[in-house]
Design an enzyme around this catalytic site. Sequence first.
Site, PDB file in Angstrom:
ATOM      1  N   THR A 241     -22.011  11.368  -5.704  1.00  0.00           N
ATOM      2  CA  THR A 241     -21.161  10.945  -4.798  1.00  0.00           C
ATOM      3  C   THR A 241     -21.177  12.526  -3.813  1.00  0.00           C
ATOM      4  OG1 THR A 241     -19.831  11.829  -6.674  1.00  0.00           O
ATOM      5  CG2 THR A 241     -20.102   9.336  -5.719  1.00  0.00           C
TER       6      THR A 241
ATOM      7  N   ILE B 253     -17.465  14.885  -3.795  1.00  0.00           N
ATOM      8  CA  ILE B 253     -16.794  16.064  -4.684  1.00  0.00           C
ATOM      9  C   ILE B 253     -17.507  15.970  -5.920  1.00  0.00           C
ATOM     10  CG2 ILE B 253     -14.629  16.455  -5.672  1.00  0.00           C
ATOM     11  CD1 ILE B 253     -13.141  15.266  -3.226  1.00  0.00           C
ATOM     12  N   CYS B 254     -17.928  14.959  -7.108  1.00  0.00           N
ATOM     13  CA  CYS B 254     -17.854  15.366  -8.409  1.00  0.00           C
ATOM     14  C   CYS B 254     -19.350  16.175  -8.511  1.00  0.00           C
ATOM     15  CB  CYS B 254     -18.340  13.912  -8.538  1.00  0.00           C
ATOM     16  SG  CYS B 254     -17.570  12.259  -8.794  1.00  0.00           S
ATOM     17  N   PRO B 255     -20.240  16.567  -7.626  1.00  0.00           N
ATOM     18  CA  PRO B 255     -20.930  17.554  -8.252  1.00  0.00           C
ATOM     19  C   PRO B 255     -20.792  19.077  -7.687  1.00  0.00           C
ATOM     20  CG  PRO B 255     -22.016  16.022  -5.759  1.00  0.00           C
ATOM     21  CD  PRO B 255     -21.087  15.725  -6.316  1.00  0.00           C
TER      22      PRO B 255
ATOM     23  N   LEU C 108     -18.561  19.538 -11.323  1.00  0.00           N
ATOM     24  CA  LEU C 108     -19.904  19.732 -11.910  1.00  0.00           C
ATOM     25  C   LEU C 108     -20.702  20.652 -12.244  1.00  0.00           C
ATOM     26  CD1 LEU C 108     -21.067  15.629 -12.508  1.00  0.00           C
ATOM     27  CD2 LEU C 108     -19.319  17.088 -13.915  1.00  0.00           C
TER      28      LEU C 108
END
Length: 187
Positions: A44, A46-48, A51
């Site tokens: 996706t 924003i997720c990376p 993380l």
Amino acid sequence: MSLINTEVKPFNATAYLNGEFVDVSDADLKGQWSIFFFYPADFTFICPTELGDLADNYDAFKQLGVEIYSVSTDTHFTHKAWHDSSETIGKLQFPMIADPTLRISRNFEVLIEDAGLAERGTFVVDPDGKIQIVEINAGNIGRNAEELLRKVKAAQYVRANPNEVCPAKWQEGEETLAPSLDLVGKI
């Protein structure tokens, strides 16, 4: 009901970590500080970024004795594929827990039932397995690892110094407060 000071509910899961599939359970939390970092889905937007920010600060968390567990409702196979295909996710050295049964997301009360995805939930768990910090962000708002690091330091400080509290914006080494009747109305 708040999850603060509640014990993490039992779970068993498979995680992707450093080229292997590993078993992770609530028993792994005992005796160490832990962060559960829920995010909606692999591959996706924003997720990376979140993380990757955690990965960039991972050594600082490890120096504090903190293990990070990222969690999404994807499978461990999907975590591996994302890790192998993304330069950002390839930096991760902490377990990527798979929650395809949705049990862990339900236990932490971050499951979006209609979507089968987790909210952006962050939970700091103390060495007794009890939740000390809860933060839930809207899906379109990313989190900051440096602020999380500050909060972990504060949680560790007040655990070690139970008669003190950390005021707003407290940074390690700064003054704390000792709650007393003398402070009421004077801050």
